[in-house]
Structures are given as C-alpha cells and as structure tokens.
Design an enzyme around this catalytic site. Structure first.
Site, short mmCIF file in Angstrom:
data_model
loop_
_atom_site.label_atom_id
_atom_site.label_comp_id
_atom_site.label_asym_id
_atom_site.label_seq_id
_atom_site.Cartn_x
_atom_site.Cartn_y
_atom_site.Cartn_z
N GLU A 262 0.84 -1.20 0.00
CA GLU A 262 0.00 0.00 0.00
C GLU A 262 0.87 1.25 0.00
O GLU A 262 1.78 1.33 0.81
CB GLU A 262 -0.92 0.01 1.23
CG GLU A 262 -1.91 -1.15 1.24
CD GLU A 262 -2.86 -1.14 2.42
OE1 GLU A 262 -2.87 -0.16 3.19
OE2 GLU A 262 -3.60 -2.12 2.58
N HIS A 281 -7.81 1.57 1.46
CA HIS A 281 -7.73 1.37 2.92
C HIS A 281 -8.58 2.40 3.67
O HIS A 281 -8.09 3.13 4.54
CB HIS A 281 -6.27 1.41 3.39
CG HIS A 281 -6.05 0.62 4.66
ND1 HIS A 281 -4.89 -0.05 4.94
CD2 HIS A 281 -6.87 0.37 5.71
CE1 HIS A 281 -5.00 -0.66 6.11
NE2 HIS A 281 -6.21 -0.41 6.61
#
Ligand code: 9EZ
Length: 299
Positions: A262, A281
């Site tokens: 990420e 997220h």
C-alpha cells in the site's frame, strides 16, 4: 513541565487541535512526517502518536531518547515493533474500540457494492452509458455469508448481516463456540465456510496462519460464484490466486480495501478486472478512535 507529543502521521484536524488545547501537552504535528523528519523530531518526544504510515521499528528506536508511550490510533500494531518497545520500557497502546463499527460498515458496504455492481455502474454512467443488463445484480437476502475472524469487527459484521436476513457462518479458532453462542450463528470449520458461502469476509489480523488463507491450492474449494471481501489486512487472500479465480470465473467478484503493498503499484494485477472493486484502505476510522488498550506495560 510540558509533555512533548509527536504526531507523525496525518490526522483529522479536530483530534490534533483537541490535544493542542490540552494543558500540559506541547504538540508537534506536520500533517505526516517523513522518516528523516521523524528522526529529527523524535529525540525530544515523550509520546509518539501514529496511525499506520510511520514505521516504529529498527534504528528509529535509537532516536527515541525520552519516549515513554507510543499510541497507535487504530487497531493493527504491525507498524510497531512492540517487543523492542517493551524491551526499552516504552508503553504501546492501540484503540481497538474506535474503528470496529466503521470497518464492519465498510465490509457491509463492499458486500452490497459487489452484489449490485454499484462502482462499475457508476463508472459506466459517468462515461455517458446506460448499461442496464450488464450490471444485473444478486440479492443478499437468504444468501450465506462466511465470516472468518469473530473479534470485535467480525461480530459487528455478523449482527448487521443477520439484520439483512442472511444465513451467517462463522469461524474463529481462537474463540470457543460457547463464547460465540450469543451471536446465534452457525459456528463451522473453514471448509464449510469455503464450500457453502456466497460471500466471504475476513476479519483477522495478518498472521502466519491467516496469510494466504485463500490461495491457489484451496481456491477451488470455494463455492463457484463466490464473492470475496477483505477489509482486514492485505495478503489474507493471496492476490495471484484472486487473479486466477476471477480469470476462470470461479470467483464472481472481489472487494478489497487492503493490499499486500500500500499504495498498490501501478501494475497491480487486479486493476484490469472489472469485478474487482477497490478502496484505498478506507475501512478504519480517522478521528474517532476511542478506547485505548495497552501492550507490554512493564512499568
Ligand atoms: C486463523 C484465524 C482465522 C484467526 C482468527 C483470529 C488471530 N486470529 N486468527 C486461522 N482471530 C482463520 C484461520
């Protein structure tokens, strides 16, 4: 004497100003620190507040000259070496109560988005199209939802799914069936979840046991046409296995809020799949982390 509180990740302004307005605290906040900035500001800090971007590991500890407390505003502490913190007498706290409902709601939102192709239909309309038959969905009522991991978040998902009139199967090797009886769902083994679920959602940390929980080897154990949701931790579903499952059509859809890397790389292999929907997220709450819980309090 003031305590110096270093906030090294980006936070909601309200939370920062509340701390700034609290007598006795001197707050350092820059909307997110680089590692270089962290190393520069850390030596004078009594307390460090982070979300997930700041890595409190390795040589960073060498700059923690006065540090007594690390607060993770959120749940997962995988960005903090809690053993090293304990060794140095630094208390680590997280806020497990703050984001459970937020995350559970996101998983439910993802389930509906998958069932009705909402993100894809929205994207299509914004391209000026009206593709009614392309986006025919499925109903959720009376479908089977498998919930893997029945901690705070999983249990909030269960309650909501029952309210939606789903059949709910649950699995958690760390909680006895007796402790879960109040949920009034079927507690089953993993294979039953795999075989019978129309939707599967995971709510576990990433551990040796949960990493690649669904992988290339066991993906065919899943019910054909299953829809998978991960708002927990990247890597619980093996990403290459999802590619294969979507390619073959064994999996009807995937909703991911978390990823092994990420932000995702530009060549992330699931990007081309229209029935893989993704959010960056967004599951955890930003400003409303409430109840703190303590790790390795050795003082
Ligand atoms: C482990 C788990 C779930 C699991 C559930 C929870 C920490 N943890 N790990 C293996 N709460 C499925 C397979």
């Amino acid at each position: 004497m003031n305590y110096k509180v270093l906030i090294s990740d980006k936070f909601d302004a309200e939370g920062v100003s509340r701390l700034k307005n609290t007598p006795g605290f001197e707050v350092i906040y820059k909307g997110g620190h680089s590692k270089e900035e962290l190393i520069k500001d850390l030596p004078e800090a009594d307390c460090l507040i982070v979300r997930s971007a700041t890595k409190v590991k390795g040589d960073v500890f060498n700059y923690a000259k006065k540090l007594k407390l690390i607060v993770r505003a959120g749940v997962g502490v995988d960005n903090i070496d809690i053993n090293e913190a304990s060794r140095r007498g630094i208390i680590v706290m997280n806020a497990p109560g703050g984001s459970s409902i937020t995350t559970a709601e996101h998983a439910i939102a993802m389930m509906f988005a998958l069932a009705r192709n909402i993100p894809q239909a929205n994207a299509s309309m914004k391209q000026g199209k009206w593709e009614k038959s392309k986006f025919t969905g499925v109903e959720i009522t009376n479908k089977t939802l498998g919930v893997i991991g029945l901690g705070r978040i999983g249990r909030e998902v269960v309650k909501r799914a029952k309210g939606l009139k789903m059949r709910v199967l649950g699995y958690d090797p760390y909680i006895t069936a007796e402790h879960l009886s109040h949920l009034e769902i079927e507690i089953v083994d993993l294979d039953t979840i795999f075989k019978e679920s129309d939707f599967i959602t995971v709510h576990t940390p990433l551990t040796e046991a949960t990493k690649n929980l669904i992988n290339k080897e066991n993906i065919t154990k899943l019910k054909k046409g299953v829809r998978l949701i991960n708002c927990a931790r990247g890597g619980i579903y093996e990403e290459e296995a999802l590619v294969e499952g979507l390619k073959s059509g064994h999996i009807a859809g995937v909703a991911l809020d978390v990823f092994t890397e990420e932000p995702i790389p530009s060549d992330f292999p699931l990007i081309p799949f229209e029935n893989c929907i993704m959010t960056p997220h967004l599951g955890a709450s930003t400003s409303r982390s409430r109840i703190c819980c303590c790790y390795g309090n050795n003082r």
